[in-house]
Design an enzyme around this catalytic site. Structure first.
Site, mmCIF file in Angstrom:
data_model
loop_
_atom_site.group_PDB
_atom_site.id
_atom_site.type_symbol
_atom_site.label_atom_id
_atom_site.label_comp_id
_atom_site.label_asym_id
_atom_site.label_seq_id
_atom_site.Cartn_x
_atom_site.Cartn_y
_atom_site.Cartn_z
ATOM 1 N N ASP B 12 43.474 58.094 126.144
ATOM 2 C CA ASP B 12 43.794 59.689 126.410
ATOM 3 C C ASP B 12 44.950 59.495 127.504
ATOM 4 O OD1 ASP B 12 42.115 60.708 124.896
ATOM 5 O OD2 ASP B 12 40.538 61.218 126.025
ATOM 6 N N ASP B 131 38.810 68.582 113.701
ATOM 7 C CA ASP B 131 37.747 68.691 114.789
ATOM 8 C C ASP B 131 36.658 69.517 114.041
ATOM 9 O OD1 ASP B 131 39.012 67.118 116.719
ATOM 10 O OD2 ASP B 131 39.654 68.989 117.791
#
Lengths: 215, 267
Positions: B12, B131
């Site tokens: 990330d 997601d």
């Protein structure tokens, strides 16, 4: 100097980076006029066969690359670039350069003995002569089916379906996998091509026997 | 070795810097994504994923430079995701050196974006990230970093995305993400059965057994690993050894190899 044929394919720069990483000097070939300056050529390629053929023709590179390779300039075809070296493809019913006899074919359905998952994406083994194996990174939905089985120097298997993944004939080398993304093996293969170790015609087994001595 | 189960190390990044911690104490700059990516690749990661979690678009230009440097340092595939808003974003990232881009919210807003990228840059370059959170008997797709329910069913959206040209599906369980309680295997299996392209399981890995389950029970082709690696709960070599012991095919470490050897093997 190695020329990497640039027809807008996504992996062109990766191939250029891979060659640079092994110490080779390489530049992009964007027009037919760029071609003669290069002693070796790389034909990269990802994406669909039909649009690749169009892009090469639009840039005037299609015939020029065929002429160069047929004229003896050593060439490495990668993935779609390897597939274009055959005489045609099931994908988009596209033309091939016919530098090698044979056709690029679609994988059969899973029920017909083909892979469970298509495209064939990921790391798989390339089985080479002499029992050697090396892992390489693949991304493709079609497979190389050369007419001359003696050109196959590497095989790969997925879900029981075996296909040629590395071809050699004269100064031509075709890899279904991506050497520029295949770790140490891939870098070594690029290094071998850059050093001219894949330039020579692949000798027949008989030619390797020592000459009889009459002295 | 048949086709290997892939382990994807995910970093990330915001404003060009790694956000989460790392177990590698000897890195010169633990915040440099390039150094960390190269380290995971050397450790045996089969692919590297860089996720841009910049809150604003101001952080984005740093990504282009970062992707170029990461691509130059890596000899395994590189995927980039986070905030890819349209075709131009995708093309820029691929041009900078990414092998694949993952698109999520933008594809939900305009599914034809998948076709536009796939047609011009190839299906192999498009990962559709989904997601999903459990809702009754199924799973509902959420957009905008998992914050907005769309009403779309995860299985049918995955099938549509593949129909439109997605080359892979990155499937994250919102319910499991960050819990280290294991992947949502039912979700993974349901989506893997709905498409013929590879499914990357994401969200919830806490142990080697969880990762093995994603492949053996979930039908995943790849597993995304983030905090389990960053927190040092397991290393990639150890994880591969455990997977191999359970019968999951993994890519073994490659030894040194020279161009001369390869030339000899190619006859």
């Amino acid at each position: 100097m190695i020329g990497v044929i640039d027809f807008g394919s996504g992996n062109t720069r990766s191939v250029l980076r891979g060659l640079t990483a092994v110490g080779a000097s390489a530049t992009l070939v964007r027009t037919p006029d760029d071609l003669p300056r290069h002693s070796r050529l790389v034909l990269p390629g990802v994406g669909a066969a039909g649009s690749a053929v169009r892009a090469l023709r639009d840039r005037g590179l299609w015939d020029a690359v065929i002429d160069a390779a047929a004229g003896g300039v050593p060439m490495l075809g990668i993935c779609l670039g390897a597939q274009l070296m055959l005489a045609g493809s099931d994908e988009d019913d596209a033309d091939g350069m016919a530098l090698l006899a044979g056709r690029c074919r679609a994988f059969p359905a899973a029920a017909g003995g083909g892979p469970r998952i298509v495209p064939h994406v990921g790391w798989n083994a390339v089985e080479l002569a002499g029992g050697h194996r090396a892992d390489a990174y693949f991304v493709h939905g079609y497979w190389l089916d050369p007419a001359d089985a003696s050109t196959v120097v590497g095989w790969t298997e997925v879900d029981g379906f075996r296909f040629p993944s590395l071809l050699r004939a004269g100064g031509l080398t075709a890899t279904q996998f991506h050497p520029e993304k295949s770790g140490r093996f891939g870098r070594a293969l690029l290094g071998a091509f850059a050093a001219g170790l894949l330039d020579a015609a692949r000798p027949a087994v008989a030619a390797r026997q020592p000459e009889p001595s009459w002295t | 070795m048949p086709l290997a189960a892939r382990l994807l190390a995910c970093l990330d990044v915001t404003d060009g810097r790694v956000v989460k911690g790392t177990r590698f104490v000897d890195l010169v700059d633990a915040g440099d994504p390039v150094e960390l990516a190269a380290r995971y690749a050397a450790d045996g990661a089969d692919e590297i994923v860089i996720l841009d979690i910049s809150a604003t678009r101001e952080g984005r230009p740093a990504m282009i430079d970062l992707i170029g440097r990461a691509a130059a340092a890596l000899d395994v595939p590189l995927s980039v995701g986070g905030g890819v808003a349209g075709y131009d974003d995708a093309a820029r990232l691929l041009d900078a050196g990414a092998d694949k881009v993952s698109i999520n919210t933008a594809a939900l807003r305009d599914p034809s974006l998948i076709e536009r990228i796939a047609e011009r840059l190839g299906s192999q370059s498009v990962i559709v990230a989904i997601d999903a959170a459990r809702a009754g008997d199924g799973w509902i797709v959420h957009g905008t970093s998992g914050t907005q329910a769309t009403g779309r069913d995860a299985r049918s959206w995955a099938a549509e995305a593949v129909e439109r040209g997605a080359g892979e599906v990155l499937l994250t369980s919102i319910d499991r993400d960050g819990t280290r309680a294991g992947y949502d295997l039912e979700l993974t299996r349901a989506v893997a059965d709905a498409v013929r392209v590879p499914v990357i399981a994401s969200g919830g890995a806490g142990s080697a057994a969880d990762v093995a389950d994603a492949f053996m029970r979930g039908g995943a082709s790849a597993a995304l690993l983030a905090s389990i690696l960053h927190l040092g709960l397991i290393t990639i070599p150890r994880l591969k050894a455990e997977l191999a012991a359970w019968g999951v095919a993994v890519r073994p470490p490659a030894g040194p190899i020279t161009p001369q050897q390869v030339a000899a093997w190619l006859g």
